[in-house]
Design a protein around this motif. Structure first.
Motif, PDB file in Angstrom:
ATOM      1  N   LYS A  80       1.048  -0.971  -0.470  1.00 52.25           N
ATOM      2  CA  LYS A  80       0.004  -0.321   0.225  1.00 52.25           C
ATOM      3  C   LYS A  80       0.406   1.430   0.024  1.00 52.25           C
ATOM      4  O   LYS A  80       0.505   2.671  -0.743  1.00 52.25           O
ATOM      5  CB  LYS A  80      -0.940  -0.192   1.245  1.00 52.25           C
ATOM      6  CG  LYS A  80      -2.042  -1.240   1.245  1.00 52.25           C
ATOM      7  CD  LYS A  80      -2.466  -1.511   2.513  1.00 52.25           C
ATOM      8  CE  LYS A  80      -3.487  -0.285   3.352  1.00 52.25           C
ATOM      9  NZ  LYS A  80      -3.469  -0.503   4.706  1.00 52.25           N
ATOM     10  N   ARG A  81       1.609   1.480   0.947  1.00 56.46           N
ATOM     11  CA  ARG A  81       2.958   2.645   1.112  1.00 56.46           C
ATOM     12  C   ARG A  81       3.294   2.986  -0.414  1.00 56.46           C
ATOM     13  O   ARG A  81       3.462   3.593  -0.419  1.00 56.46           O
ATOM     14  CB  ARG A  81       3.648   2.300   2.368  1.00 56.46           C
ATOM     15  CG  ARG A  81       4.249   3.339   2.346  1.00 56.46           C
ATOM     16  CD  ARG A  81       5.565   3.104   3.378  1.00 56.46           C
ATOM     17  NE  ARG A  81       6.543   2.281   3.558  1.00 56.46           N
ATOM     18  CZ  ARG A  81       6.571   1.116   3.593  1.00 56.46           C
ATOM     19  NH1 ARG A  81       5.754   1.102   4.608  1.00 56.46           N
ATOM     20  NH2 ARG A  81       7.550   0.221   3.952  1.00 56.46           N
ATOM     21  N   GLU A  82       3.985   1.690  -0.947  1.00 58.08           N
ATOM     22  CA  GLU A  82       5.010   1.844  -1.969  1.00 58.08           C
ATOM     23  C   GLU A  82       3.759   2.221  -3.441  1.00 58.08           C
ATOM     24  O   GLU A  82       4.331   2.373  -4.228  1.00 58.08           O
ATOM     25  CB  GLU A  82       5.767   0.373  -2.140  1.00 58.08           C
ATOM     26  CG  GLU A  82       7.022  -0.308  -1.293  1.00 58.08           C
ATOM     27  CD  GLU A  82       7.989   1.580  -1.470  1.00 58.08           C
ATOM     28  OE1 GLU A  82       8.225   1.294  -2.186  1.00 58.08           O
ATOM     29  OE2 GLU A  82       8.231   1.878  -0.014  1.00 58.08           O
ATOM     30  N   MET A 156      -4.681   4.975  -7.349  1.00 56.40           N
ATOM     31  CA  MET A 156      -5.652   5.718  -7.466  1.00 56.40           C
ATOM     32  C   MET A 156      -7.092   5.010  -6.959  1.00 56.40           C
ATOM     33  O   MET A 156      -7.957   5.514  -6.746  1.00 56.40           O
ATOM     34  CB  MET A 156      -5.685   6.425  -9.259  1.00 56.40           C
ATOM     35  CG  MET A 156      -4.936   6.655  -9.969  1.00 56.40           C
ATOM     36  SD  MET A 156      -4.255   7.785  -8.794  1.00 56.40           S
ATOM     37  CE  MET A 156      -5.971   8.653  -9.547  1.00 56.40           C
ATOM     38  N   THR A 157      -7.814   3.288  -7.238  1.00 58.31           N
ATOM     39  CA  THR A 157      -8.515   3.332  -6.861  1.00 58.31           C
ATOM     40  C   THR A 157      -8.662   2.562  -5.531  1.00 58.31           C
ATOM     41  O   THR A 157      -9.615   2.112  -5.017  1.00 58.31           O
ATOM     42  CB  THR A 157      -9.300   2.547  -8.065  1.00 58.31           C
ATOM     43  OG1 THR A 157      -7.732   1.629  -8.120  1.00 58.31           O
ATOM     44  CG2 THR A 157      -9.348   2.870  -9.692  1.00 58.31           C
ATOM     45  N   GLY A 158      -7.179   2.053  -5.214  1.00 53.65           N
ATOM     46  CA  GLY A 158      -7.511   1.167  -3.703  1.00 53.65           C
ATOM     47  C   GLY A 158      -7.453  -0.387  -4.093  1.00 53.65           C
ATOM     48  O   GLY A 158      -6.311  -0.610  -4.677  1.00 53.65           O
ATOM     49  N   ALA A 163     -12.951  -2.655  -5.560  1.00 60.50           N
ATOM     50  CA  ALA A 163     -12.741  -1.838  -6.395  1.00 60.50           C
ATOM     51  C   ALA A 163     -14.464  -2.794  -7.584  1.00 60.50           C
ATOM     52  O   ALA A 163     -15.137  -2.164  -8.058  1.00 60.50           O
ATOM     53  CB  ALA A 163     -11.834  -1.354  -7.374  1.00 60.50           C
ATOM     54  N   GLN A 164     -13.398  -3.833  -7.571  1.00 56.11           N
ATOM     55  CA  GLN A 164     -15.146  -4.642  -7.960  1.00 56.11           C
ATOM     56  C   GLN A 164     -16.392  -5.728  -7.283  1.00 56.11           C
ATOM     57  O   GLN A 164     -17.018  -6.786  -7.657  1.00 56.11           O
ATOM     58  CB  GLN A 164     -14.058  -6.264  -8.036  1.00 56.11           C
ATOM     59  CG  GLN A 164     -12.681  -6.635  -9.222  1.00 56.11           C
ATOM     60  CD  GLN A 164     -11.101  -7.294  -9.608  1.00 56.11           C
ATOM     61  OE1 GLN A 164     -11.816  -8.450  -8.592  1.00 56.11           O
ATOM     62  NE2 GLN A 164     -11.092  -7.389 -10.025  1.00 56.11           N
ATOM     63  N   SER A 196      -9.593   1.073   1.295  1.00 57.98           N
ATOM     64  CA  SER A 196      -7.858   1.611   1.951  1.00 57.98           C
ATOM     65  C   SER A 196      -7.742   0.222   2.508  1.00 57.98           C
ATOM     66  O   SER A 196      -6.763   0.259   2.952  1.00 57.98           O
ATOM     67  CB  SER A 196      -8.037   2.363   2.852  1.00 57.98           C
ATOM     68  OG  SER A 196      -9.163   1.951   3.895  1.00 57.98           O
ATOM     69  N   ALA A 197      -8.030  -0.829   2.067  1.00 61.36           N
ATOM     70  CA  ALA A 197      -7.985  -2.178   2.382  1.00 61.36           C
ATOM     71  C   ALA A 197      -7.074  -2.584   4.262  1.00 61.36           C
ATOM     72  O   ALA A 197      -6.299  -2.342   4.716  1.00 61.36           O
ATOM     73  CB  ALA A 197      -6.187  -2.623   1.600  1.00 61.36           C
TER      74      ALA A 197
END
Length: 202
Positions: A80-82, A156-158, A163-164, A196-197
């Motif tokens: 997530k960070r990278e 962009m979409t997380g 998103a699915q 945001s996982a």
């Protein structure tokens, strides 16, 4: 001043000797009580230890799978960070049932990241432990839906699953022998929730 007779001195000596004898027996009794209490505590400790050894041996695998899930959580946080720093998508992918070896790949977005790409990072979640990652099919059979074997995060979409339309997914880690016996009490699940996982454990 009244005279002191030998009989008075003898009585005093007798009284002191009697009192010293009483104190001696009192100390001996306290020592015996302390020794008896120590023996009782030691015996209770031995019994507790003997009864806890099988439980500890049985649950050690559960603690180890939780540790593997924690390591996976660290890798997903790194993804997530990278991805956010690089403004691209990163995917962590496992090969399937077998050793918990993974690789992290990069792509412009999660849709194109599904194809094989050069690995940015590789590793394993368990050294010398026979743990496997549950496949989605096996998870459904065992009553653990929503399991995945790869996860993609797009700057962009997380989270790709969110998103699915899959707001909650998870990685299930279990000892291999438990999988053969369909035993699920030592299964550890890393749960990923929302765009945001957010990460939690079960």
């Amino acid at each position: 001043m009244a005279p002191i007779y030998d009989t008075d001195i003898a009585e005093e000596r007798w009284s002191q000797a009697e009192w010293e004898s009483y104190e001696l027996w009192e100390k001996a009794e306290l020592r015996l009580k302390r020794r008896r209490r120590n023996w009782i505590l030691a015996t209770a400790g031995v019994f507790v230890f003997l009864f806890s050894v099988p439980i500890i041996a049985d649950q050690r695998a559960k603690w180890a799978t939780l540790n593997s899930a924690r390591l996976l959580a660290q890798e997903i946080n790194w993804v997530k960070r990278e991805a956010s720093i690089g403004h691209n998508a990163l995917r962590i992918r496992f090969s399937g049932e077998g050793p918990l070896k993974y690789q992290i790949e990069s792509a412009p977005n999660c849709r194109t990241a599904s194809s094989p790409a050069p690995a940015l990072r590789t590793g394993t979640l368990s050294e010398g432990e026979n743990f496997v990652l549950l496949t989605p099919q096996k998870g459904q059979e065992l009553g653990v839906p929503g399991l995945v074997q790869e996860f993609c995060y797009d700057a962009m979409t997380g989270s790709e699953p969110a998103a699915q339309g899959r707001p909650v997914v998870g990685f299930g880690i279990v000892p291999e022998k438990d999988l053969l016996e369909s035993r699920m009490d030592r299964l550890s699940v890393l749960i990923i929730t929302g765009p945001s996982a957010d990460i939690s454990f079960d």
